[in-house]
Design a protein around this motif. Sequence first.
Motif, PDB file in Angstrom:
ATOM      1  N   PRO A 173      -6.451  -1.072  -3.623  1.00 20.97           N
ATOM      2  CA  PRO A 173      -6.012  -0.114  -2.596  1.00 20.97           C
ATOM      3  C   PRO A 173      -7.257   0.564  -1.724  1.00 20.97           C
ATOM      4  CG  PRO A 173      -6.427   0.787  -4.961  1.00 20.97           C
ATOM      5  CD  PRO A 173      -6.608  -0.438  -5.230  1.00 20.97           C
ATOM      6  N   TRP A 174      -6.745   0.997  -0.685  1.00 17.35           N
ATOM      7  CA  TRP A 174      -7.598   1.520   0.032  1.00 17.35           C
ATOM      8  C   TRP A 174      -8.242   3.112  -0.373  1.00 17.35           C
ATOM      9  CZ3 TRP A 174      -8.834   0.341   5.673  1.00 17.35           C
ATOM     10  CH2 TRP A 174      -8.500  -0.666   5.960  1.00 17.35           C
ATOM     11  N   LEU A 175      -9.588   3.424  -0.157  1.00 20.04           N
ATOM     12  CA  LEU A 175      -9.910   4.592  -0.692  1.00 20.04           C
ATOM     13  C   LEU A 175      -9.276   5.821   0.142  1.00 20.04           C
ATOM     14  CD1 LEU A 175     -13.809   3.999  -0.942  1.00 20.04           C
ATOM     15  CD2 LEU A 175     -12.190   4.825  -2.879  1.00 20.04           C
ATOM     16  N   TRP A 176      -8.851   5.532   1.267  1.00 23.48           N
ATOM     17  CA  TRP A 176      -8.081   6.650   2.252  1.00 23.48           C
ATOM     18  C   TRP A 176      -6.628   6.931   1.231  1.00 23.48           C
ATOM     19  CZ3 TRP A 176     -10.839   9.017   4.974  1.00 23.48           C
ATOM     20  CH2 TRP A 176     -11.818   8.746   5.876  1.00 23.48           C
ATOM     21  N   SER A 177      -6.076   5.808   0.688  1.00 25.69           N
ATOM     22  CA  SER A 177      -4.807   5.985  -0.072  1.00 25.69           C
ATOM     23  C   SER A 177      -4.982   7.142  -1.174  1.00 25.69           C
ATOM     24  CB  SER A 177      -4.362   4.551  -0.584  1.00 25.69           C
ATOM     25  OG  SER A 177      -3.962   3.841   0.383  1.00 25.69           O
ATOM     26  N   VAL A 178      -6.276   6.659  -1.998  1.00 23.84           N
ATOM     27  CA  VAL A 178      -6.760   7.387  -3.109  1.00 23.84           C
ATOM     28  C   VAL A 178      -6.759   8.946  -2.667  1.00 23.84           C
ATOM     29  CG1 VAL A 178      -8.430   7.895  -5.031  1.00 23.84           C
ATOM     30  CG2 VAL A 178      -7.786   5.541  -4.174  1.00 23.84           C
ATOM     31  N   ALA A 179      -7.468   9.182  -1.648  1.00 22.74           N
ATOM     32  CA  ALA A 179      -7.705  10.341  -1.032  1.00 22.74           C
ATOM     33  C   ALA A 179      -6.476  10.932  -0.536  1.00 22.74           C
ATOM     34  CB  ALA A 179      -8.592  10.427   0.110  1.00 22.74           C
ATOM     35  N   GLN A 213       0.075   0.563   6.310  1.00 22.33           N
ATOM     36  CA  GLN A 213       1.103   1.647   5.539  1.00 22.33           C
ATOM     37  C   GLN A 213       2.376   1.331   6.364  1.00 22.33           C
ATOM     38  OE1 GLN A 213       0.403   5.961   4.416  1.00 22.33           O
ATOM     39  NE2 GLN A 213      -1.529   5.386   5.802  1.00 22.33           N
ATOM     40  N   GLU A 214       2.391   1.309   7.746  1.00 19.50           N
ATOM     41  CA  GLU A 214       3.527   1.075   8.440  1.00 19.50           C
ATOM     42  C   GLU A 214       4.119  -0.473   8.250  1.00 19.50           C
ATOM     43  OE1 GLU A 214       2.552   2.205  12.446  1.00 19.50           O
ATOM     44  OE2 GLU A 214       2.172   4.191  11.754  1.00 19.50           O
ATOM     45  N   GLU A 252       0.699  -1.076   0.000  1.00 19.55           N
ATOM     46  CA  GLU A 252      -0.192  -0.001  -0.098  1.00 19.55           C
ATOM     47  C   GLU A 252       0.838   1.281  -0.085  1.00 19.55           C
ATOM     48  OE1 GLU A 252      -4.026   1.353  -0.249  1.00 19.55           O
ATOM     49  OE2 GLU A 252      -3.380  -0.624   0.050  1.00 19.55           O
ATOM     50  N   ARG A 253       1.793   1.026   0.731  1.00 16.66           N
ATOM     51  CA  ARG A 253       2.589   2.502   1.003  1.00 16.66           C
ATOM     52  C   ARG A 253       3.589   2.583  -0.162  1.00 16.66           C
ATOM     53  NH1 ARG A 253       4.728   6.296   4.065  1.00 16.66           N
ATOM     54  NH2 ARG A 253       3.398   5.592   5.751  1.00 16.66           N
ATOM     55  N   GLU A 260       3.385   5.921  -2.720  1.00 15.41           N
ATOM     56  CA  GLU A 260       4.586   6.608  -3.135  1.00 15.41           C
ATOM     57  C   GLU A 260       4.754   6.903  -4.550  1.00 15.41           C
ATOM     58  OE1 GLU A 260       7.545   4.909  -0.683  1.00 15.41           O
ATOM     59  OE2 GLU A 260       6.963   6.049   1.197  1.00 15.41           O
ATOM     60  N   ASP A 261       4.416   5.673  -5.096  1.00 15.22           N
ATOM     61  CA  ASP A 261       4.616   5.763  -6.790  1.00 15.22           C
ATOM     62  C   ASP A 261       3.525   6.540  -7.447  1.00 15.22           C
ATOM     63  OD1 ASP A 261       5.521   4.592  -9.115  1.00 15.22           O
ATOM     64  OD2 ASP A 261       3.668   3.687  -9.405  1.00 15.22           O
TER      65      ASP A 261
END
Length: 358
Positions: free
Chosen positions: A273-279, A346-347, A225-226, A230-231
């Motif tokens: 992906p998580w929608l949080w990641s998209v946001a 993410q961590e 996810e991370r 970042e990409d």
Amino acid sequence: MSKSTPEVYERGRGMDAHNQVMRDIRAENDQSYDPHAPTRVWLDEDNTPDGVYQSLTIILNTGGCRWARAGGCTMCGYVAESVEGGSVSHEALMDQIQHCLDHEAEEADEASGLVKIYTSGSFLDEREVPAETRQAIAETFGDRDRIVVESLPDFVDREKVREFTEQGLETDVAVGLETATDRVRHDCVNKYFDFADFEDACVKAQAGGGGVKAYLLMKPPFLSEREAMEDMQSSVRRCAAVDGCHTVSMNPCNVQRYTMVDELFFEGGYRPPWLWSVAEVLRTTADADAIVVSDPVGHGSDRGAHNCGECDDRVQRAIKDFDLRQDPSVFEQVSCECELTWELVQEEEASYNMPLAR
């Protein structure tokens, strides 16, 4: 710069294994499609350099992407919706266009200022859409304001673009770049061209009087996810810095049938992906010198970008609001307890132990 042709990698240039797997997976599909009917058509709103337009989106049913027939991208199942036999006649394609015009007339009060035309591959590839058809489509929509046509970089040519700009249309070529990172594009997406080829396509589109809309893929397989976030953050900024690329559309990967991603998903080896990641990507790249948008297909489902199920629709609405207004403060108005799980993913998640959460 790479030699930007699909055939190169069929001659032992490093993608043969991916392609063989993809051909085997796609061979499981036994459906057939009507060459006189489009794959899909719908009305929406889109943000453009000239403002927000009502848009008519058309997905033509063609003979399919030539790269997909060689094997193709790990996440793309659109070739599975293509007409069998590898080609569709000019007459049949124009029947599809008329079907879309009829749909628009029934569903909208007025003609859409923006028309977006996609295929399962490249609209500018004359194996998919003959020159005769391309020219007829340019004339058909010559009374609109703006048009978007989809193509791989190989087929972008200033004369082809001019066929549309000479009709008075603001013309954009949508290029499925997926990522600005060559290694991720080659190894995770199984796409054969380099970022330099995208830059060259931008030059050619500009020479024809048009512009470019870059399509990026959020979280291809084999990235955590991370890593995926970042990409995307890097890719959005690299695309926005290319002269001629005025819009970046970040598409979260969704699980389509008859793909390698589908196989991984079935075995528990992939999570969209998580929608949080998209946001978060949209929020952190809002200052990029381009319009940055996203349209998560299948949001809230297991096969599309999703969070916990409770907040998915709220986050999706914030993303859509951002698309139209480009205001990152919209994301401050949504929250959910599942953000803590997303932060832990993410961590702790690594590409060798993903997905860490479903």
